[in-house]
Design a protein around this motif. Structure first.
Motif, PDB file in Angstrom:
ATOM      1  N   ASP A 282       3.170 -76.061 -31.731  1.00  0.00           N
ATOM      2  CA  ASP A 282       2.274 -77.110 -31.247  1.00  0.00           C
ATOM      3  C   ASP A 282       1.021 -77.194 -32.108  1.00  0.00           C
ATOM      4  O   ASP A 282       0.515 -78.287 -32.391  1.00  0.00           O
TER       5      ASP A 282
ATOM      6  N   TYR B  67      -1.274 -81.863 -26.652  1.00  0.00           N
ATOM      7  CA  TYR B  67      -0.810 -83.069 -25.995  1.00  0.00           C
ATOM      8  C   TYR B  67       0.723 -83.169 -26.093  1.00  0.00           C
ATOM      9  O   TYR B  67       1.314 -82.776 -27.086  1.00  0.00           O
ATOM     10  N   TYR B  68       1.317 -83.709 -25.067  1.00  0.00           N
ATOM     11  CA  TYR B  68       2.757 -83.999 -25.048  1.00  0.00           C
ATOM     12  C   TYR B  68       3.591 -82.774 -25.410  1.00  0.00           C
ATOM     13  O   TYR B  68       4.537 -82.839 -26.193  1.00  0.00           O
ATOM     14  N   THR B  69       3.260 -81.657 -24.772  1.00  0.00           N
ATOM     15  CA  THR B  69       3.974 -80.413 -25.043  1.00  0.00           C
ATOM     16  C   THR B  69       5.416 -80.462 -24.555  1.00  0.00           C
ATOM     17  O   THR B  69       6.303 -79.840 -25.151  1.00  0.00           O
TER      18      THR B  69
ATOM     19  N   ASP C 277      -1.369 -83.572 -32.935  1.00  0.00           N
ATOM     20  CA  ASP C 277      -2.035 -83.694 -31.632  1.00  0.00           C
ATOM     21  C   ASP C 277      -1.806 -82.452 -30.783  1.00  0.00           C
ATOM     22  O   ASP C 277      -1.214 -82.520 -29.718  1.00  0.00           O
TER      23      ASP C 277
ATOM     24  N   GLU D 191       5.276 -91.321 -18.074  1.00  0.00           N
ATOM     25  CA  GLU D 191       4.786 -90.639 -19.282  1.00  0.00           C
ATOM     26  C   GLU D 191       5.184 -89.165 -19.233  1.00  0.00           C
ATOM     27  O   GLU D 191       4.377 -88.242 -19.356  1.00  0.00           O
TER      28      GLU D 191
ATOM     29  N   SER E  15      -0.990 -83.862 -15.588  1.00  0.00           N
ATOM     30  CA  SER E  15      -0.427 -84.036 -16.927  1.00  0.00           C
ATOM     31  C   SER E  15       0.527 -85.214 -16.993  1.00  0.00           C
ATOM     32  O   SER E  15       0.925 -85.625 -18.092  1.00  0.00           O
TER      33      SER E  15
ATOM     34  N   ARG F 147      -3.076 -93.263 -26.166  1.00  0.00           N
ATOM     35  CA  ARG F 147      -3.023 -92.394 -27.349  1.00  0.00           C
ATOM     36  C   ARG F 147      -1.640 -92.500 -27.967  1.00  0.00           C
ATOM     37  O   ARG F 147      -0.660 -92.812 -27.294  1.00  0.00           O
TER      38      ARG F 147
ATOM     39  N   SER G  13       1.712 -90.936 -29.774  1.00  0.00           N
ATOM     40  CA  SER G  13       2.538 -89.739 -29.902  1.00  0.00           C
ATOM     41  C   SER G  13       3.499 -90.008 -31.048  1.00  0.00           C
ATOM     42  O   SER G  13       3.360 -91.000 -31.766  1.00  0.00           O
TER      43      SER G  13
ATOM     44  N   GLY H 119       4.284 -85.969 -21.422  1.00  0.00           N
ATOM     45  CA  GLY H 119       3.024 -85.256 -21.254  1.00  0.00           C
ATOM     46  C   GLY H 119       3.073 -84.117 -20.253  1.00  0.00           C
ATOM     47  O   GLY H 119       2.067 -83.413 -20.077  1.00  0.00           O
TER      48      GLY H 119
ATOM     49  N   GLY I  40       2.839 -80.933 -18.481  1.00  0.00           N
ATOM     50  CA  GLY I  40       2.194 -79.755 -19.040  1.00  0.00           C
ATOM     51  C   GLY I  40       2.500 -78.444 -18.353  1.00  0.00           C
ATOM     52  O   GLY I  40       1.877 -77.427 -18.678  1.00  0.00           O
TER      53      GLY I  40
END
Length: 437
Positions: free
Chosen positions: A261, A269-271, A266, A244, A45, A148, A150, A247, A249
């Motif tokens: 979420d 993603y990016y929780t 999204d 990153e 992640s 991607r 965010s 991201g 996870g």
């Protein structure tokens, strides 16, 4: 008889939202494990992007460089140089909304906005430092492929594209010169580099960059020999790794996190970012408040008024925590006829969300220091250059983060750190990248 605190703790425990669920050592080990897997090129992640940017070189003085800072909310541009004393001087500074932050834009509209921002600067330097605050896979060519978005940015056709190549095309399309030497990096890497300006009179063992503003991320300096997914690197040298971190996870999420979420653009993603950053802390707090109102933690009238709040941003949460008795902000107005117990419960709920964010921020930073292998001497700590309004302005967040770092990183792990704030860190770091890479 149960106190307000007992009721809040019981509620948070029920929805797995209590910060006490986060065990620093366990969560940090998970973070380090994802870092290792990312460096090996295995599924993880944490992307662990090599930046091909070194941090050791000296910064040249009195050499102008164009700087771009594409952040979570704003697109900032200017001209920057370092004077004879090594102080950053910023000229021709401008700020405008980040394209895609207020509505959907096309690929050409996205890059044309950057070209337009450079219209008055393009002829004033041969070098551009381009700070782009989103996930980018850097290439050995020094261009970067957009992975991607965010922070709720909406730009069609940009993901998967090369950023420098498209920026040059847009500059040509808009009648600007486009033969500049361009150094691409993200805001976290820029923040790390900006920390070098704090070390003129202070010896640091290494550097970490940390962002906690609209979004969140971190970076650190790694030995090339440990970046096993990039064969052919000079094993004797180092470079900055863009983790990153948003991201990540494997943080202990709760039911309300997962419900929230699913409301974002999204989901999945990016929780980690959605648990701690300014773009989302107000939203997750709003979800917590609404659930608490439904579960009977407030008196009926207060529950109804809180339930009618259409939305809640991080700024409003911060306003309440700073001035819980004022009625000029959304939460204060909703509690204008509330009981003292209602006010205490709301304060405890929101403060707990800040406490959880601080603990998770400390996990992130501790992992950076431990992975670097540095900071074992108190006289040569690791410089943690932190940037972001959420980190510095949200009530109690920086203090709580430092508390958990001191408790875990220094007292238990024997690593020393110093948090440094550099004004305009993304712009200064972008300039340094342009000048030394």
């Amino acid at each position: 008889m149960r106190t307000e605190k007992d009721r809040v703790v019981e509620f948070l425990d029920h929805y797995q939202m209590n910060h006490q669920r986060i065990v620093m050592a366990e969560c940090c080990d998970r973070f380090l494990g994802e870092m290792e897997r990312g460096l090996e090129g295995n599924h993880a992640s944490l992307a662990m992007f090599p930046t091909f940017i070194e941090a050791e070189r000296e910064i040249p003085l009195n050499e102008r460089v164009i700087v771009i800072d594409a952040g979570g909310t704003n697109l900032r541009t200017g001209m920057l140089y370092f004077d004879d004393a090594g102080q950053a001087v910023i000229e021709n500074f401008t700020k405008r909304p980040m394209p895609g932050s207020t509505g959907v834009v096309s690929k050409s509209e996205f890059f044309d906005a950057f070209a337009d921002a450079l219209r008055e600067l393009a002829d004033q330097s041969d070098t551009i430092g381009f700070c782009f605050s989103y996930p980018v896979q850097m290439l050995a060519s020094r261009d970067g492929r957009m992975m991607r978005f965010s922070k709720q940015i909406q730009a069609k056709g940009v993901e998967g594209e090369l950023l420098i190549a498209n920026l040059r095309d847009a500059m040509q399309r808009n009648g600007l010169r486009s033969d500049h030497r361009i150094a691409l990096l993200n805001d976290t890497v820029a923040t790390l580099l900006a920390g070098k300006t704090a070390s003129r009179e202070r010896a640091f063992d290494s550097y970490v960059g940390f962002i906690l503003g609209t979004g969140t991320n971190s970076c650190y300096i790694e030995q090339n020999a440990n970046i096993r997914k990039e064969p052919g690197l000079d094993a004797a040298r180092t470079q900055i790794i863009n983790v990153e971190a948003g991201g990540f996870g494997l943080a202990p999420t709760g039911q309300i996190d997962r419900d929230f979420d699913r409301t974002t653009v999204d989901p999945g993603y990016y929780t980690f970012e959605k648990m701690i950053s300014g773009r989302y802390l107000g939203g997750i707090s709003h979800q917590v408040i609404r659930q608490a109102a439904q579960d009977g933690l407030f008196t009926p009238e207060t529950a109804e008024r809180l339930g009618q709040l259409p939305e809640l941003n991080t700024f409003a949460v911060n306003q309440f925590l700073h001035q819980p008795d004022r009625i000029s902000h959304p939460l204060g107005a909703a509690l204008s006829a509330a009981t003292g117990s209602d006010r205490v419960i709301l304060y405890l709920l929101l403060d707990s969300m800040v406490e959880r964010a601080a603990k998770l921020a400390a996990v992130n930073l501790a992992a950076m220091v431990l992975k670097s292998g540095c900071g074992t001497r108190p006289d040569r700590p690791v410089c943690l250059t932190a940037d972001g309004t959420t980190f510095y302005q949200m009530k109690g967040l920086r203090f709580k983060t430092e508390y958990y770092l001191q408790q875990f990183l220094t007292e238990q792990q024997g690593r020393f750190f110093e948090i440094v704030n550099v004004d305009n860190a993304p712009l200064i770091g972008a300039a340094i990248a342009g000048l030394i890479n």
